[in-house]
Design a protein around this motif. Structure first.
Motif, PDB file in Angstrom:
ATOM      1  N   LEU A 428     -24.436  33.913  18.348  1.00  0.00           N
ATOM      2  CA  LEU A 428     -23.295  33.104  17.945  1.00  0.00           C
ATOM      3  C   LEU A 428     -23.091  33.234  16.439  1.00  0.00           C
ATOM      4  O   LEU A 428     -24.044  33.480  15.705  1.00  0.00           O
ATOM      5  CB  LEU A 428     -23.532  31.633  18.310  1.00  0.00           C
ATOM      6  CG  LEU A 428     -23.612  31.299  19.803  1.00  0.00           C
ATOM      7  CD1 LEU A 428     -23.888  29.805  19.986  1.00  0.00           C
ATOM      8  CD2 LEU A 428     -22.329  31.687  20.527  1.00  0.00           C
ATOM      9  N   TYR A 508     -14.767  29.328  18.923  1.00  0.00           N
ATOM     10  CA  TYR A 508     -15.955  28.590  18.486  1.00  0.00           C
ATOM     11  C   TYR A 508     -15.736  28.150  17.041  1.00  0.00           C
ATOM     12  O   TYR A 508     -15.480  28.981  16.158  1.00  0.00           O
ATOM     13  CB  TYR A 508     -17.203  29.472  18.571  1.00  0.00           C
ATOM     14  CG  TYR A 508     -17.800  29.564  19.952  1.00  0.00           C
ATOM     15  CD1 TYR A 508     -19.097  29.106  20.191  1.00  0.00           C
ATOM     16  CD2 TYR A 508     -17.092  30.114  21.018  1.00  0.00           C
ATOM     17  CE1 TYR A 508     -19.666  29.198  21.457  1.00  0.00           C
ATOM     18  CE2 TYR A 508     -17.650  30.197  22.288  1.00  0.00           C
ATOM     19  CZ  TYR A 508     -18.940  29.733  22.500  1.00  0.00           C
ATOM     20  OH  TYR A 508     -19.500  29.819  23.764  1.00  0.00           O
ATOM     21  N   ARG A 537     -21.775  23.726  18.470  1.00  0.00           N
ATOM     22  CA  ARG A 537     -20.463  24.163  17.987  1.00  0.00           C
ATOM     23  C   ARG A 537     -19.370  23.705  18.951  1.00  0.00           C
ATOM     24  O   ARG A 537     -19.490  23.931  20.160  1.00  0.00           O
ATOM     25  CB  ARG A 537     -20.413  25.692  17.856  1.00  0.00           C
ATOM     26  CG  ARG A 537     -21.388  26.265  16.844  1.00  0.00           C
ATOM     27  CD  ARG A 537     -21.534  27.761  17.059  1.00  0.00           C
ATOM     28  NE  ARG A 537     -22.359  28.413  16.053  1.00  0.00           N
ATOM     29  CZ  ARG A 537     -23.679  28.430  16.045  1.00  0.00           C
ATOM     30  NH1 ARG A 537     -24.343  27.794  17.009  1.00  0.00           N
ATOM     31  NH2 ARG A 537     -24.338  29.060  15.100  1.00  0.00           N
ATOM     32  N   VAL A 539     -16.106  24.044  21.014  1.00  0.00           N
ATOM     33  CA  VAL A 539     -15.462  25.207  21.609  1.00  0.00           C
ATOM     34  C   VAL A 539     -14.114  24.788  22.182  1.00  0.00           C
ATOM     35  O   VAL A 539     -14.032  23.823  22.954  1.00  0.00           O
ATOM     36  CB  VAL A 539     -16.327  25.830  22.721  1.00  0.00           C
ATOM     37  CG1 VAL A 539     -15.635  27.070  23.292  1.00  0.00           C
ATOM     38  CG2 VAL A 539     -17.711  26.197  22.187  1.00  0.00           C
TER      39      VAL A 539
END
Length: 589
Positions: A428, A508, A537, A539
């Motif tokens: 990520l 994201y 995070r 989304v």
């Protein structure tokens, strides 16, 4: 009687004072001349050393030649250090205004000299003979021992260069003269680049020999992605191959296409984290095609490994993912290869042949899969046979890695840790204290190969203190669906009219960011939104359907405290230039 004038009692003191002032001025002028002369000489030596570094950079693909050239700049760096460390120079560093200038030059010279003495020279000695030609396989085997021998020196060099880069980066620029400030900045950047390169070499010398079987037999599962049907990390997995390595010798032992996994996909191949399931359901754990759907390769790679174990009975040590664009880069190193079909696969026709022409030529999936397998086999065999130019091969791997087209996962945690912080992990997006990084990931919802005709554009911008925006455009340049095979359009089997493309765009946000506003413009039906949280995070999922010739836009504004700059990473497409860029702030309200 005329008397001689009386001498003032102050005359001796005044004379002493006058001569003292004169002496101080003379000494000051002498010191200034001394410092000025030595400073000019030191600057000249540093400039000569930098020229040597630039020349070495031109030999970047030949490690031994580059390091040999770098080791010769030691005479200049030592001279610069000596010129800026004598007692007069050191004492003058306490003076106002001039002191910071001298201190900056001293620290820069010392840092560069340390880098040469403790990094370049030992590394050059350790890597003597490690030319590109030495990396060619001999008798079908790579010389893994030679590469492994460089590991200790590479580790030492990486640490020394990082320390030198950090020291120069820590020099306060505000008090410095413009030219000196620019020189210090350039030196810091040069050292930082050298430190990154040395760290990459350290990782390679520790990881690659093991992956090539230096420590015993090793198996790797290679996933071939198809960029005509998007998944977050590139494309749907259409075929796989198992490569075995032993003492530098590579062997292609087995291949399979995605339909062959259906009998073993009766249950999830592992348990997905709850936050992942809330966004993607269990699909990434049930189908090998979706091993690249979650934008974190450490989630999908173990799934593919388990599915392959169920199918073949082999538990591989590593999983690697590549796409046709990566194959095209590799072909620039190997040159064209011949296929059983009579085609010649080249760097220029690989993408169009594998992602478009094959579907027009063959209507059955088995024939298509056989063609894919023959192409990957031919490229692999060319590399194993030593047909690849080593320097071009290194460049191909580097480029594919930087573009996030080449991903790797190791079952051994210690080996996997060597990839920490690199694009090869397919992790990520990582933000730091001052920069927020968005992730924009594309997933096909049509069940087709229509993403060949879909083009994304991603732009990010800082909108003032603690505010940022991300803009996404999707555009379809698909032809008349009547001219396309039903396998490409999906034939409407999943509720999407032939020729239309349904895409799930997963945005994201940087950690800690909150959505302030979001808006879309679309030529087609109003898009839908969904959301979730993955690894802390936020989304945002945007679902949008486009007919040929249509486009749609998404604007999202976020608040993200402490961030002064933003960027993004996104799904690699078949076109290398379709990458995120800086844009202007756009309101999502």
């Amino acid at each position: 009687m005329i008397r001689p004038p009386r001498r003032s009692s102050a005359t001796p003191a005044a004379s002493v004072f006058a001569w003292t002032v004169v002496g101080v001025l003379v000494l000051g002028l002498a010191a200034a001349a001394w410092i000025g002369t030595r400073g000019a000489l030191a600057a000249g030596h540093l400039a000569s050393a930098q020229a040597g570094v630039s020349a070495a950079a031109a030999d970047g693909d030949d490690l031994a030649a580059a390091l040999s050239r770098l080791s010769t700049v030691g005479a200049d760096t030592r001279a610069a250090r000596e010129l800026t460390s004598d007692p007069i120079w050191t004492a003058s560093m306490a003076l106002p205004w001039v002191g910071p200038q001298l201190d900056a030059l001293t620290r820069t010279a010392a840092a560069i000299d340390d880098a040469v003495a403790t990094a370049f020279e030992p590394l050059a000695e350790a890597s003597a003979g490690l030319s590109p030609e030495s990396l060619r396989p001999v008798g079908g085997a790579f010389d893994v021992a030679r590469l492994a021998e460089v590991a200790p020196a590479a580790s030492t060099a990486a640490a020394a260069l990082r320390a030198a880069a950090d020291d120069v980066a820590g020099i306060e620029r505000a008090p410095l003269l413009g030219r000196l400030a620019d020189a210090v900045t350039a030196s810091a950047q040069q050292l930082d680049t050298a430190a990154d390169d040395a760290d990459a070499l350290r990782r390679a010398t520790l990881l690659v020999p093991g992956m090539l079987g230096a420590d015993g037999p090793r198996s790797t599962l290679v996933l071939f992605e198809n960029n005509a049907e998007w998944r977050s990390l590139g494309g749907v997995v259409g075929a796989v191959a198992q490569l075995d390595a032993d003492d530098g010798r590579l062997t292609l032992v087995a291949q399979a296409s995605s339909p062959e996994f259906e009998p073993v996909a009766t249950s999830p191949a592992g348990e997905l984290p709850a936050d992942v399931q809330s966004i993607y359901d269990t699909r990434p754990a049930r189908f090998v095609q979706n091993a690249t759907q979650v934008p974190d390769f450490s989630v999908g790679a173990p799934v593919a490994r388990e599915l392959w174990r169920r199918l073949s009975g082999t538990e591989v040590d590593a999983v690697v993912a590549v796409d046709p664009v990566t194959l095209s880069y590799l072909l620039r190193a190997t040159g064209p290869v011949a296929l059983p079909s009579g085609d010649q696969l080249t760097a220029d026709n690989t993408v169009s042949l594998l992602l478009d022409e094959v579907y027009r030529r063959y209507s059955g999936s088995r024939e298509q899969d056989a063609f894919f397998q023959s192409a990957s086999t031919a490229v692999f065999q060319a590399i194993a046979d030593g047909r690849a130019d080593p320097a071009a091969l290194i460049d191909a791997v580097r480029r594919a890695g930087l573009e996030r087209r080449l991903l790797a996962w190791n079952a051994d945690a210690a080996q996997q840790a060597l990839l920490d912080g690199t694009t090869l992990q397919g992790a990520l997006p990582a933000s730091d204290a001052g920069t927020g990084v968005f992730g924009v990931y594309l997933n096909d919802g049509t069940g087709s190969k229509m993403d060949y005709y879909l083009h994304p554009q991603v732009e990010t911008a800082s909108c003032g203190e603690g505010m940022a925006s991300v803009h996404v455009t999707l555009r379809s340049d698909a032809p008349d669906p009547a001219t396309l095979p039903s396998y490409v359009t999906g034939g409407g089997e999943h509720g999407v009219p032939p020729g239309d493309v349904l895409t799930g765009v997963y945005v994201y946000l940087p950690p800690g960011a909150e959505i302030v506003g979001q808006r879309t413009t679309s030529d087609g039906d109003p898009p839908g939104f969904a959301g979730g949280v993955h690894d802390g995070r936020r989304v945002l999922k945007w679902s949008v359907q486009l007919a040929p010739g249509e486009s749609a836009d998404l604007d999202v504004t976020v608040s993200v405290p402490g961030v002064t700059a933003v960027s993004a990473v996104s799904t690699p497409t078949r076109i290398p230039d379709e990458v995120p860029r800086a844009g202007t702030c756009r309101s999502g309200e």
